[in-house]
Motif scaffolding. Structure first.
Motif, PDB file in Angstrom:
ATOM      1  N   UNK A  14      -8.134  -7.527   2.506  1.00 10.94           N
ATOM      2  CA  UNK A  14      -8.401  -7.094   3.880  1.00 10.94           C
ATOM      3  C   UNK A  14      -7.582  -5.858   4.210  1.00 10.94           C
ATOM      4  N   UNK A  15      -6.316  -5.879   3.829  1.00  9.07           N
ATOM      5  CA  UNK A  15      -5.448  -4.734   4.111  1.00  9.07           C
ATOM      6  C   UNK A  15      -5.888  -3.507   3.313  1.00  9.07           C
ATOM      7  N   UNK A  16      -6.355  -3.738   2.114  1.00  8.30           N
ATOM      8  CA  UNK A  16      -6.907  -2.648   1.299  1.00  8.30           C
ATOM      9  C   UNK A  16      -8.058  -1.972   2.018  1.00  8.30           C
ATOM     10  N   UNK A  17      -9.009  -2.766   2.516  1.00  8.39           N
ATOM     11  CA  UNK A  17     -10.186  -2.190   3.147  1.00  8.39           C
ATOM     12  C   UNK A  17      -9.851  -1.563   4.494  1.00  8.39           C
ATOM     13  N   UNK A  18      -8.912  -2.134   5.228  1.00  4.80           N
ATOM     14  CA  UNK A  18      -8.549  -1.549   6.515  1.00  4.80           C
ATOM     15  C   UNK A  18      -7.879  -0.189   6.322  1.00  4.80           C
ATOM     16  N   UNK A  19      -6.943  -0.109   5.376  1.00  6.71           N
ATOM     17  CA  UNK A  19      -6.266   1.169   5.138  1.00  6.71           C
ATOM     18  C   UNK A  19      -7.239   2.212   4.607  1.00  6.71           C
ATOM     19  N   UNK A  20      -8.173   1.784   3.768  1.00 10.77           N
ATOM     20  CA  UNK A  20      -9.184   2.683   3.210  1.00 10.77           C
ATOM     21  C   UNK A  20     -10.057   3.255   4.326  1.00 10.77           C
ATOM     22  N   UNK A  21     -10.527   2.384   5.216  1.00 11.74           N
ATOM     23  CA  UNK A  21     -11.394   2.859   6.302  1.00 11.74           C
ATOM     24  C   UNK A  21     -10.617   3.715   7.294  1.00 11.74           C
ATOM     25  N   UNK A  22      -9.358   3.391   7.506  1.00 16.56           N
ATOM     26  CA  UNK A  22      -8.546   4.243   8.379  1.00 16.56           C
ATOM     27  C   UNK A  22      -8.440   5.649   7.797  1.00 16.56           C
ATOM     28  N   UNK A  23      -8.113   5.731   6.509  1.00 15.87           N
ATOM     29  CA  UNK A  23      -7.989   7.052   5.892  1.00 15.87           C
ATOM     30  C   UNK A  23      -9.298   7.820   5.965  1.00 15.87           C
ATOM     31  N   UNK A  24     -10.400   7.133   5.693  1.00 14.26           N
ATOM     32  CA  UNK A  24     -11.693   7.814   5.637  1.00 14.26           C
ATOM     33  C   UNK A  24     -12.264   8.098   7.032  1.00 14.26           C
ATOM     34  N   UNK A  25     -11.584   7.607   8.051  1.00 18.68           N
ATOM     35  CA  UNK A  25     -12.021   7.786   9.439  1.00 18.68           C
ATOM     36  C   UNK A  25     -13.426   7.245   9.651  1.00 18.68           C
ATOM     37  N   UNK A  26     -13.686   6.108   9.013  1.00 15.60           N
ATOM     38  CA  UNK A  26     -14.938   5.385   9.215  1.00 15.60           C
ATOM     39  C   UNK A  26     -14.738   4.457  10.414  1.00 15.60           C
ATOM     40  N   UNK A  27     -15.558   4.597  11.412  1.00 17.14           N
ATOM     41  CA  UNK A  27     -15.390   3.831  12.645  1.00 17.14           C
ATOM     42  C   UNK A  27     -15.531   2.345  12.353  1.00 17.14           C
ATOM     43  N   UNK A  28     -14.521   1.584  12.760  1.00 18.57           N
ATOM     44  CA  UNK A  28     -14.538   0.159  12.458  1.00 18.57           C
ATOM     45  C   UNK A  28     -13.720  -0.612  13.481  1.00 18.57           C
ATOM     46  N   UNK A  29     -13.990  -1.904  13.547  1.00 12.72           N
ATOM     47  CA  UNK A  29     -13.211  -2.848  14.321  1.00 12.72           C
ATOM     48  C   UNK A  29     -12.505  -3.787  13.357  1.00 12.72           C
ATOM     49  N   UNK A  30     -11.351  -4.247  13.769  1.00 12.81           N
ATOM     50  CA  UNK A  30     -10.593  -5.238  12.987  1.00 12.81           C
ATOM     51  C   UNK A  30     -10.678  -6.566  13.722  1.00 12.81           C
ATOM     52  N   UNK A  31     -11.138  -7.603  13.025  1.00 12.10           N
ATOM     53  CA  UNK A  31     -11.281  -8.914  13.643  1.00 12.10           C
ATOM     54  C   UNK A  31     -10.719  -9.965  12.700  1.00 12.10           C
ATOM     55  N   UNK A  32      -9.882 -10.841  13.233  1.00 12.53           N
ATOM     56  CA  UNK A  32      -9.293 -11.891  12.390  1.00 12.53           C
ATOM     57  C   UNK A  32      -9.215 -13.186  13.175  1.00 12.53           C
ATOM     58  N   UNK A  33      -9.126 -14.280  12.446  1.00 11.73           N
ATOM     59  CA  UNK A  33      -9.039 -15.592  13.079  1.00 11.73           C
ATOM     60  C   UNK A  33      -9.518 -16.661  12.127  1.00 11.73           C
ATOM     61  N   UNK A  34      -9.427 -17.913  12.541  1.00 10.88           N
ATOM     62  CA  UNK A  34      -9.788 -19.028  11.666  1.00 10.88           C
ATOM     63  C   UNK A  34     -11.245 -18.962  11.228  1.00 10.88           C
ATOM     64  N   UNK A  35     -12.108 -18.364  12.045  1.00 15.13           N
ATOM     65  CA  UNK A  35     -13.530 -18.309  11.727  1.00 15.13           C
ATOM     66  C   UNK A  35     -13.810 -17.531  10.451  1.00 15.13           C
ATOM     67  N   UNK A  36     -12.927 -16.610  10.102  1.00 12.16           N
ATOM     68  CA  UNK A  36     -13.188 -15.721   8.966  1.00 12.16           C
ATOM     69  C   UNK A  36     -13.343 -16.518   7.682  1.00 12.16           C
ATOM     70  N   UNK A  37     -12.606 -17.597   7.550  1.00 10.98           N
ATOM     71  CA  UNK A  37     -12.667 -18.385   6.325  1.00 10.98           C
ATOM     72  C   UNK A  37     -14.061 -18.980   6.095  1.00 10.98           C
ATOM     73  N   UNK A  38     -14.803 -19.213   7.183  1.00  6.85           N
ATOM     74  CA  UNK A  38     -16.132 -19.801   7.064  1.00  6.85           C
ATOM     75  C   UNK A  38     -17.253 -18.761   7.063  1.00  6.85           C
ATOM     76  N   UNK A  39     -16.934 -17.552   7.481  1.00  8.10           N
ATOM     77  CA  UNK A  39     -17.985 -16.556   7.667  1.00  8.10           C
ATOM     78  C   UNK A  39     -18.711 -16.233   6.369  1.00  8.10           C
ATOM     79  N   UNK A  40     -17.955 -16.090   5.278  1.00  8.75           N
ATOM     80  CA  UNK A  40     -18.590 -15.754   4.001  1.00  8.75           C
ATOM     81  C   UNK A  40     -19.605 -16.821   3.605  1.00  8.75           C
TER      82      UNK A  40
END
Length: 331
Positions: A14-40
């Protein structure tokens, strides 16, 4: 066009992808919580995070295919070096970080009680975002038991950890020597290799035992992590095509040849023989774990990418791979 990273602060990918998108200035939202474990699971994806929600409402995970997919969709501020030889080497280092350096994260986090307690509670805190101390610590206990129970499966046992730790310290020393002079591996801008290595090492910068080790022995490598976390303001260039590799890249490739190549080949041999486990030994330090199918996929992908290199690029790459003992696993 806005993406959503459904991830977690305690997830290196997750941290890899967040830092990557920050560098690339790709517009994104960061969302975290217990639900993430079930989302996949809900989206019929492999049970790993982060899950990337695309602007069209589709979902993907597995960070490496996603980062390359983003390269096809967004052309500004690419993280793939323009020199095909360096692009291939960056991919090797990215894969190495995702599949080998991650063992340091697991080992430091779940082998010692001080790390188990703090990190299980913090990760539960991140997931619940409230609900009371009893709920937090109850979830932490379940999560801790589950993760500790998985350690042998991913090869992060007390018996294996001396090799994992020795490898990790060599990686950190390579960065400690490098970042005093310059930040990046293939020029004055970051590549996919930095973001993958950052994802794993970012967790060592949080967990108690690993953080104390990094602060004491690798203070500038430790601080470098915060620069990679948000490199959105970096403007830089790739090294010229054909320019020699920096010593840090040579050191990291030497570590790939030392530990990751025998690891991948032993896993492949065990799978072909129908064996459930495999073992290697590096400089007198043992390592064993269960045979892992995903690493077979990684090895196939490395070979596929090598097979697509043209003759001129191979002429540049082959001596480098041979010198670092990395050539064998591509055959």
């Amino acid at each position: 066009m806005t993406y959503t990273i459904h991830g977690a602060l305690g997830s290196p990918y997750s941290m890899k992808m967040r830092s990557l998108m920050r560098y690339r200035r790709i517009t994104h939202l960061w969302s975290s919580g217990a639900y993430v474990q079930q989302l996949a699971t809900e989206k019929s994806l492999p049970p790993v995070i982060p899950v990337i929600e695309y602007p069209d409402g589709t979902f993907r995970n597995d960070s490496t295919p996603v980062l390359y997919d983003l390269e096809t969709r967004h052309h500004e501020r690419s993280i793939v070096p323009t020199d095909p030889a360096k692009a291939f080497i960056a991919h090797i280092l990215e894969d190495f970080a995702d599949e080998w350096v991650t063992k340091a994260m697991f080992g430091y986090r779940w082998l010692e009680e001080i790390d188990q307690l703090q990190m299980s509670r913090w990760l539960s805190f991140d997931a619940l975002k409230g609900g009371g101390l009893d709920a937090n610590q109850g979830m932490a206990k379940v999560f801790r038991e589950r993760q500790v129970g998985r350690m042998a499966m991913v090869g992060c046992t007390a018996e294996n950890f001396p090799l994992i730790e020795a490898s990790t310290r060599r990686i950190l020393q390579a960065f400690e020597d490098h970042v005093a002079d310059e930040h990046w591996l293939f020029g004055t801008r970051p590549s996919l290799a930095e973001f993958s290595l950052y994802g794993q090492l970012s967790q060592l910068g949080v967990d108690p035992t690993a953080q104390a080790m990094m602060r004491a022995d690798f203070p500038y490598a430790f601080r470098w992590l915060l620069h990679v976390d948000d490199a959105s303001g970096i403007e830089g260039e790739w090294d010229e095509d054909g320019a020699p590799l920096k010593p840090v890249v040579e050191s990291l490739l030497a570590e790939v040849g030392r530990v990751y190549v025998p690891f991948l080949l032993a896993n492949e041999a065990a799978a072909e023989a129908g064996e459930d486990t495999f073992s290697i030994e590096v400089a007198g330090l043992p390592y064993s774990q269960g045979t892992f199918k995903y690493q077979l996929k990684c090895l196939r992908e490395l070979r596929h990418r090598y097979g697509k290199l043209d003759a001129d690029t191979r002429a540049k790459v082959d001596p480098i791979l041979s010198d670092s003992n990395c050539f064998e696993f591509l055959q």
